[in-house]
Enzyme design. Sequence first.
Site, mmCIF file in Angstrom:
data_model
loop_
_atom_site.group_PDB
_atom_site.id
_atom_site.type_symbol
_atom_site.label_atom_id
_atom_site.label_comp_id
_atom_site.label_asym_id
_atom_site.label_seq_id
_atom_site.Cartn_x
_atom_site.Cartn_y
_atom_site.Cartn_z
ATOM 1 C CG HIS A 118 -1.843 -0.973 1.465
ATOM 2 N ND1 HIS A 118 -2.105 -1.912 2.614
ATOM 3 C CD2 HIS A 118 -2.829 -1.566 0.591
ATOM 4 C CE1 HIS A 118 -2.865 -2.751 2.351
ATOM 5 N NE2 HIS A 118 -3.528 -2.608 1.123
ATOM 6 C CE LYS A 174 -11.733 -7.412 1.008
ATOM 7 N NZ LYS A 174 -10.536 -6.566 0.789
ATOM 8 N NE ARG A 176 -2.280 -7.373 -4.408
ATOM 9 C CZ ARG A 176 -3.400 -7.634 -3.329
ATOM 10 N NH1 ARG A 176 -2.830 -7.798 -2.353
ATOM 11 N NH2 ARG A 176 -4.851 -7.320 -3.901
ATOM 12 C CB SER A 210 -4.169 -6.744 4.521
ATOM 13 O OG SER A 210 -3.675 -5.380 4.130
HETATM 14 P P1 ADP Z 1 -9.453 -3.912 -0.779
HETATM 15 O O1 ADP Z 1 -9.785 -2.585 -1.191
HETATM 16 O O2 ADP Z 1 -9.696 -4.962 -1.927
HETATM 17 O O3 ADP Z 1 -10.208 -4.331 0.271
HETATM 18 P P2 ADP Z 1 -6.727 -3.570 0.204
HETATM 19 O O4 ADP Z 1 -7.075 -2.734 1.300
HETATM 20 O O5 ADP Z 1 -5.961 -4.780 0.753
HETATM 21 O O6 ADP Z 1 -7.845 -4.489 -0.509
HETATM 22 O O7 ADP Z 1 -5.974 -2.675 -1.006
HETATM 23 C C1 ADP Z 1 -6.394 -1.744 -1.445
HETATM 24 C C2 ADP Z 1 -5.675 -1.274 -2.685
HETATM 25 O O8 ADP Z 1 -4.398 -1.686 -2.546
HETATM 26 C C3 ADP Z 1 -6.298 -2.175 -3.930
HETATM 27 O O9 ADP Z 1 -6.224 -1.455 -5.163
HETATM 28 C C4 ADP Z 1 -5.142 -3.156 -3.842
HETATM 29 O O10 ADP Z 1 -5.023 -3.900 -5.036
HETATM 30 C C5 ADP Z 1 -4.007 -2.626 -3.803
HETATM 31 N N1 ADP Z 1 -2.965 -3.326 -2.943
HETATM 32 C C6 ADP Z 1 -3.057 -4.203 -1.935
HETATM 33 N N2 ADP Z 1 -1.836 -4.885 -1.711
HETATM 34 C C7 ADP Z 1 -0.899 -4.310 -2.669
HETATM 35 C C8 ADP Z 1 0.297 -4.569 -2.902
HETATM 36 N N3 ADP Z 1 1.126 -5.446 -2.372
HETATM 37 N N4 ADP Z 1 1.267 -4.077 -3.911
HETATM 38 C C9 ADP Z 1 0.134 -3.152 -4.591
HETATM 39 N N5 ADP Z 1 -1.079 -2.846 -4.336
HETATM 40 C C10 ADP Z 1 -1.606 -3.409 -3.529
#
Ligand code: ADP
Length: 166
Positions: free
Chosen positions: A19, A43, A92, A130
């Site tokens: 992130h 979730k 990713r 996460s």
């Molecule tokens: P979501 O929004 O699907 O609940 P997250 O909060 O984990 O997922 O991630 C928020 C955003 O950050 C999403 O666009 C996700 O693809 C991106 N993201 C999560 N992990 C990574 C990573 N390791 N590298 C790049 N982007 C990421």
Amino acid sequence: MNKSRAIYPGSFDPVHFGHLDVIKRSTHLFSDLIIAVAASKSKGPFFSVEERMAMLRETLGDDPAITILPLEGLLVDFAREHGVFTVIRGLRAVSDFEFEFQMALMNRKLEPRLETVYLTPKEDYTYLSSRIMKEVARFGGDVSQLAPSCVSERLARMRVRNPGAE
Ligand code: ADP
């Protein structure tokens, strides 16, 4: 409409280096970034929205270019409320693509002004999520290479408080 602003929405449950990599890249492209922390109740989040926001705040410090806000309801309503129609998402791997593609088209259907910009992280973080980080921490694994210290220390403390967690 302000073109130099963008919203980076997500659950951030909790924030990790993937992130943060996307946040850093976004701040190079946009002068103002709103990090929108979604409740994501479906979730079954591990941390509350307030805790997730606090960890982001502690990690990012007092950067005037970044605002951290809770996101309730639809992203399109949040975008309209703030007058910001550029959305950042991280990609990713190909596995992220289908869901992201569907989301982007649905959001555009609901609000034609909305554009989604995809950023890819440094290759070191493409495996990181996460969910997998929480899984490692739950079994006592070291996550200090995956997330800022306020997050890894918190995950370690929770493990100590729940030694039976498995
Ligand atoms: P979501 O929004 O699907 O609940 P997250 O909060 O984990 O997922 O991630 C928020 C955003 O950050 C999403 O666009 C996700 O693809 C991106 N993201 C999560 N992990 C990574 C990573 N390791 N590298 C790049 N982007 C990421």
